[in-house]
Scaffold this active site. Structure first.
Site, PDB file in Angstrom:
ATOM      1  N   SER A  10       0.849  -1.192   0.000  1.00 34.38           N
ATOM      2  CA  SER A  10       0.000   0.000   0.000  1.00 34.38           C
ATOM      3  C   SER A  10       0.883   1.240   0.000  1.00 34.38           C
ATOM      4  O   SER A  10       1.646   1.460   0.951  1.00 34.38           O
ATOM      5  CB  SER A  10      -0.887   0.032   1.239  1.00 34.38           C
ATOM      6  OG  SER A  10      -1.422   1.334   1.383  1.00 34.38           O
ATOM      7  N   HIS A  35      -1.113  -1.330  -4.383  1.00 37.63           N
ATOM      8  CA  HIS A  35      -2.389  -1.047  -3.711  1.00 37.63           C
ATOM      9  C   HIS A  35      -2.518   0.454  -3.470  1.00 37.63           C
ATOM     10  O   HIS A  35      -1.637   1.088  -2.871  1.00 37.63           O
ATOM     11  CB  HIS A  35      -2.434  -1.813  -2.390  1.00 37.63           C
ATOM     12  CG  HIS A  35      -3.743  -1.725  -1.673  1.00 37.63           C
ATOM     13  ND1 HIS A  35      -4.838  -2.492  -2.006  1.00 37.63           N
ATOM     14  CD2 HIS A  35      -4.133  -0.952  -0.627  1.00 37.63           C
ATOM     15  CE1 HIS A  35      -5.850  -2.221  -1.199  1.00 37.63           C
ATOM     16  NE2 HIS A  35      -5.451  -1.272  -0.354  1.00 37.63           N
ATOM     17  N   ASP A  37      -4.721   3.360  -1.842  1.00 38.43           N
ATOM     18  CA  ASP A  37      -5.758   3.663  -0.861  1.00 38.43           C
ATOM     19  C   ASP A  37      -6.326   5.053  -1.110  1.00 38.43           C
ATOM     20  O   ASP A  37      -5.710   6.064  -0.774  1.00 38.43           O
ATOM     21  CB  ASP A  37      -5.173   3.572   0.555  1.00 38.43           C
ATOM     22  CG  ASP A  37      -5.038   2.135   1.000  1.00 38.43           C
ATOM     23  OD1 ASP A  37      -6.006   1.367   0.829  1.00 38.43           O
ATOM     24  OD2 ASP A  37      -3.966   1.761   1.507  1.00 38.43           O
ATOM     25  N   MET A  39      -8.929   7.827  -0.219  1.00 41.35           N
ATOM     26  CA  MET A  39      -9.763   8.240   0.924  1.00 41.35           C
ATOM     27  C   MET A  39     -10.330   9.625   0.659  1.00 41.35           C
ATOM     28  O   MET A  39      -9.621  10.504   0.148  1.00 41.35           O
ATOM     29  CB  MET A  39      -8.923   8.273   2.198  1.00 41.35           C
ATOM     30  CG  MET A  39      -8.228   6.953   2.505  1.00 41.35           C
ATOM     31  SD  MET A  39      -7.387   7.040   4.087  1.00 41.35           S
ATOM     32  CE  MET A  39      -6.500   5.484   4.091  1.00 41.35           C
ATOM     33  N   HIS A  68      -8.392   0.782  -3.915  1.00 39.75           N
ATOM     34  CA  HIS A  68      -9.298   0.530  -2.788  1.00 39.75           C
ATOM     35  C   HIS A  68      -9.980   1.857  -2.477  1.00 39.75           C
ATOM     36  O   HIS A  68      -9.363   2.761  -1.907  1.00 39.75           O
ATOM     37  CB  HIS A  68      -8.453   0.013  -1.611  1.00 39.75           C
ATOM     38  CG  HIS A  68      -9.200  -0.130  -0.327  1.00 39.75           C
ATOM     39  ND1 HIS A  68      -8.562  -0.276   0.886  1.00 39.75           N
ATOM     40  CD2 HIS A  68     -10.537  -0.172  -0.057  1.00 39.75           C
ATOM     41  CE1 HIS A  68      -9.468  -0.402   1.848  1.00 39.75           C
ATOM     42  NE2 HIS A  68     -10.672  -0.328   1.298  1.00 39.75           N
ATOM     43  N   MET A  70     -12.071   4.044  -0.490  1.00 44.76           N
ATOM     44  CA  MET A  70     -12.719   4.307   0.800  1.00 44.76           C
ATOM     45  C   MET A  70     -13.419   5.649   0.671  1.00 44.76           C
ATOM     46  O   MET A  70     -12.996   6.666   1.229  1.00 44.76           O
ATOM     47  CB  MET A  70     -11.655   4.329   1.906  1.00 44.76           C
ATOM     48  CG  MET A  70     -11.110   2.948   2.216  1.00 44.76           C
ATOM     49  SD  MET A  70      -9.573   2.982   3.137  1.00 44.76           S
ATOM     50  CE  MET A  70      -8.415   3.102   1.796  1.00 44.76           C
ATOM     51  N   MET A 139     -11.386  -6.178   5.503  1.00 44.64           N
ATOM     52  CA  MET A 139     -10.596  -5.194   6.249  1.00 44.64           C
ATOM     53  C   MET A 139     -10.223  -5.776   7.600  1.00 44.64           C
ATOM     54  O   MET A 139     -11.090  -6.223   8.352  1.00 44.64           O
ATOM     55  CB  MET A 139     -11.396  -3.894   6.456  1.00 44.64           C
ATOM     56  CG  MET A 139     -11.612  -3.059   5.203  1.00 44.64           C
ATOM     57  SD  MET A 139     -10.096  -2.616   4.334  1.00 44.64           S
ATOM     58  CE  MET A 139      -9.183  -1.697   5.593  1.00 44.64           C
ATOM     59  N   PHE A 145      -6.529   4.744   8.175  1.00 47.17           N
ATOM     60  CA  PHE A 145      -5.155   5.049   8.566  1.00 47.17           C
ATOM     61  C   PHE A 145      -4.261   3.824   8.443  1.00 47.17           C
ATOM     62  O   PHE A 145      -4.728   2.704   8.645  1.00 47.17           O
ATOM     63  CB  PHE A 145      -5.106   5.549  10.022  1.00 47.17           C
ATOM     64  CG  PHE A 145      -5.971   6.749  10.249  1.00 47.17           C
ATOM     65  CD1 PHE A 145      -5.514   8.026   9.938  1.00 47.17           C
ATOM     66  CD2 PHE A 145      -7.271   6.600  10.722  1.00 47.17           C
ATOM     67  CE1 PHE A 145      -6.325   9.131  10.109  1.00 47.17           C
ATOM     68  CE2 PHE A 145      -8.096   7.704  10.895  1.00 47.17           C
ATOM     69  CZ  PHE A 145      -7.625   8.975  10.590  1.00 47.17           C
ATOM     70  N   GLY A 147      -0.745   1.714   9.705  1.00 46.08           N
ATOM     71  CA  GLY A 147      -0.039   1.497  10.961  1.00 46.08           C
ATOM     72  C   GLY A 147      -0.893   1.082  12.142  1.00 46.08           C
ATOM     73  O   GLY A 147      -0.466   1.189  13.285  1.00 46.08           O
ATOM     74  N   ASP A 175      -6.376  -6.457   4.435  1.00 47.41           N
ATOM     75  CA  ASP A 175      -5.796  -5.119   4.432  1.00 47.41           C
ATOM     76  C   ASP A 175      -5.847  -4.512   5.828  1.00 47.41           C
ATOM     77  O   ASP A 175      -6.934  -4.325   6.377  1.00 47.41           O
ATOM     78  CB  ASP A 175      -6.613  -4.263   3.444  1.00 47.41           C
ATOM     79  CG  ASP A 175      -6.036  -2.889   3.226  1.00 47.41           C
ATOM     80  OD1 ASP A 175      -5.006  -2.564   3.830  1.00 47.41           O
ATOM     81  OD2 ASP A 175      -6.638  -2.141   2.423  1.00 47.41           O
ATOM     82  N   GLY A 176      -4.673  -4.254   6.386  1.00 44.33           N
ATOM     83  CA  GLY A 176      -4.589  -3.570   7.670  1.00 44.33           C
ATOM     84  C   GLY A 176      -3.857  -4.403   8.712  1.00 44.33           C
ATOM     85  O   GLY A 176      -4.279  -5.515   9.025  1.00 44.33           O
ATOM     86  N   GLY A 197       1.302  -1.962   4.219  1.00 45.23           N
ATOM     87  CA  GLY A 197       1.890  -0.634   4.031  1.00 45.23           C
ATOM     88  C   GLY A 197       3.129  -0.473   4.882  1.00 45.23           C
ATOM     89  O   GLY A 197       4.261  -0.582   4.403  1.00 45.23           O
ATOM     90  N   SER A 198       2.902  -0.245   6.169  1.00 43.83           N
ATOM     91  CA  SER A 198       4.045   0.076   7.031  1.00 43.83           C
ATOM     92  C   SER A 198       5.045  -1.066   7.185  1.00 43.83           C
ATOM     93  O   SER A 198       6.213  -0.814   7.445  1.00 43.83           O
ATOM     94  CB  SER A 198       3.568   0.577   8.397  1.00 43.83           C
ATOM     95  OG  SER A 198       2.398  -0.064   8.789  1.00 43.83           O
TER      96      SER A 198
HETATM   97  C1  DX5 Z   1      -6.348   1.430   5.770  1.00 49.45           C
HETATM   98  C2  DX5 Z   1      -5.732   1.130   4.420  1.00 49.45           C
HETATM   99  C3  DX5 Z   1      -4.614   0.148   4.430  1.00 49.45           C
HETATM  100  C4  DX5 Z   1      -3.410   0.577   5.084  1.00 49.45           C
HETATM  101  C5  DX5 Z   1      -2.601  -0.631   5.471  1.00 49.45           C
HETATM  102  O1  DX5 Z   1      -7.408   2.286   5.573  1.00 49.45           O
HETATM  103  O2  DX5 Z   1      -6.707   0.580   3.589  1.00 49.45           O
HETATM  104  O3  DX5 Z   1      -4.249  -0.229   3.125  1.00 49.45           O
HETATM  105  O4  DX5 Z   1      -2.648   1.403   4.253  1.00 49.45           O
HETATM  106  O5  DX5 Z   1      -1.591  -0.134   6.198  1.00 49.45           O
HETATM  107  P1  DX5 Z   1      -0.753  -0.952   7.247  1.00 49.45           P
HETATM  108  O6  DX5 Z   1      -0.185  -2.117   6.514  1.00 49.45           O
HETATM  109  O7  DX5 Z   1       0.234   0.035   7.716  1.00 49.45           O
HETATM  110  O8  DX5 Z   1      -1.725  -1.413   8.321  1.00 49.45           O
HETATM  111 ZN    ZN Z   2      -6.409  -0.508   1.359  1.00 50.29          ZN
END
Ligand code: DX5
Ligand code: ZN
Length: 228
Positions: A10, A35, A37, A39, A68, A70, A139, A145, A147, A175-176, A197-198
């Site tokens: 992500s 990926h 995101d 928002m 994705h 959101m 999810m 967010f 992390g 995801d997450g 992501g992180s």
């Molecule tokens: C949350 C996002 C995720 C997020 C995942 O709203 O959809 O894709 O970036 O991040 P990590 O892997 O840091 O939880």
């Molecule tokens: Zn996502």
């Protein structure tokens, strides 16, 4: 084998000031999908980017662009996402009163259609669209967010979704909070596409990202319920 697992970094966790270069780096590091995101500050409290930015970075990679959304009322901009060059458009079930129509529109635009479920959303809402979608995104945190910590009860939901889809080709994406520590349980429950992501955009560039991707991929492959 390990190739059955799709790793989708992500870019939310990347350096947005260097977004195109970050996509090149993570592509070189072995990402399967990129990926994205999106928002809108409405469906989720945070705000990221939309079609113009995606279009601007599309040329940075030939990998699958996995969007994705959101966002509330995603129908308004579906065409713009398709034109920007995304391959998969995933909408949230909670944001789509006419989910069947939205999914049809995504297909008309030539993209694969995914449906995302917030942690509290029961998977039953998929029952009557399951025969026409390509991906279910479970999810594993509340969206908005990066992390955040993985919600462990989501492994039950992944298993229920896997049971629901049976032998069909639908991808189960998570995801997450996906890390080397959580990749095993989600893969064991039936997830085959892992967004992170992180846990991936850590360290300095391609070599570090490759190491992070490999660790997640190997852990997931080892536990994969596909038994590959
Ligand atoms: C949350 C996002 C995720 C997020 C995942 O709203 O959809 O894709 O970036 O991040 P990590 O892997 O840091 O939880
Ligand atoms: Zn996502």
């Amino acid at each position: 084998m390990a190739n059955d697992i799709i790793i989708a970094p992500s870019v939310l966790a990347s350096d947005f000031g260097e977004l195109a270069a970050e996509i090149v780096a993570v592509d070189d590091a072995g990402a399967d999908w990129i990926h994205l995101d999106v928002m809108d500050g409405h469906f989720v409290p945070n705000l990221t980017f939309g079609p113009p930015i995606i279009k601007a970075v599309r040329a940075s990679s030939t990998k699958i662009f996995d969007a994705h959304l959101m966002v509330s009322n995603p129908d308004r901009l579906l065409e713009e996402y398709a034109e920007a060059g995304v391959d998969i458009i995933t909408v949230h079930a909670e944001a789509c009163p006419h989910l069947d129509r939205t999914v049809s529109r995504v297909h008309e635009l030539g993209c694969r259609a995914g449906v995302a479920l917030n942690p509290h959303t029961p998977p039953d809402c998929l029952a009557y669209v399951l025969d026409r979608i390509d991906l279910v995104l479970v999810m594993t945190v509340n969206p908005g967010f990066g992390g955040q910590s993985f919600i462990s009860t989501m492994t039950d939901k992944i298993a229920i979704v896997k049971e629901m889809i049976g032998e069909s080709n639908i991808t189960i994406e998570v995801d997450g909070g996906i890390t080397m520590e959580t990749a095993g349980v989600v893969a064991a429950a039936g997830a085959t596409a892992l967004v992170a992501g992180s846990a991936i955009f850590r360290g300095d560039g391609t070599a570090a990202y490759a190491k992070n991707i490999d660790s997640i991929r190997q852990t997931a492959a080892l536990h994969s319920s596909k038994g590959a």
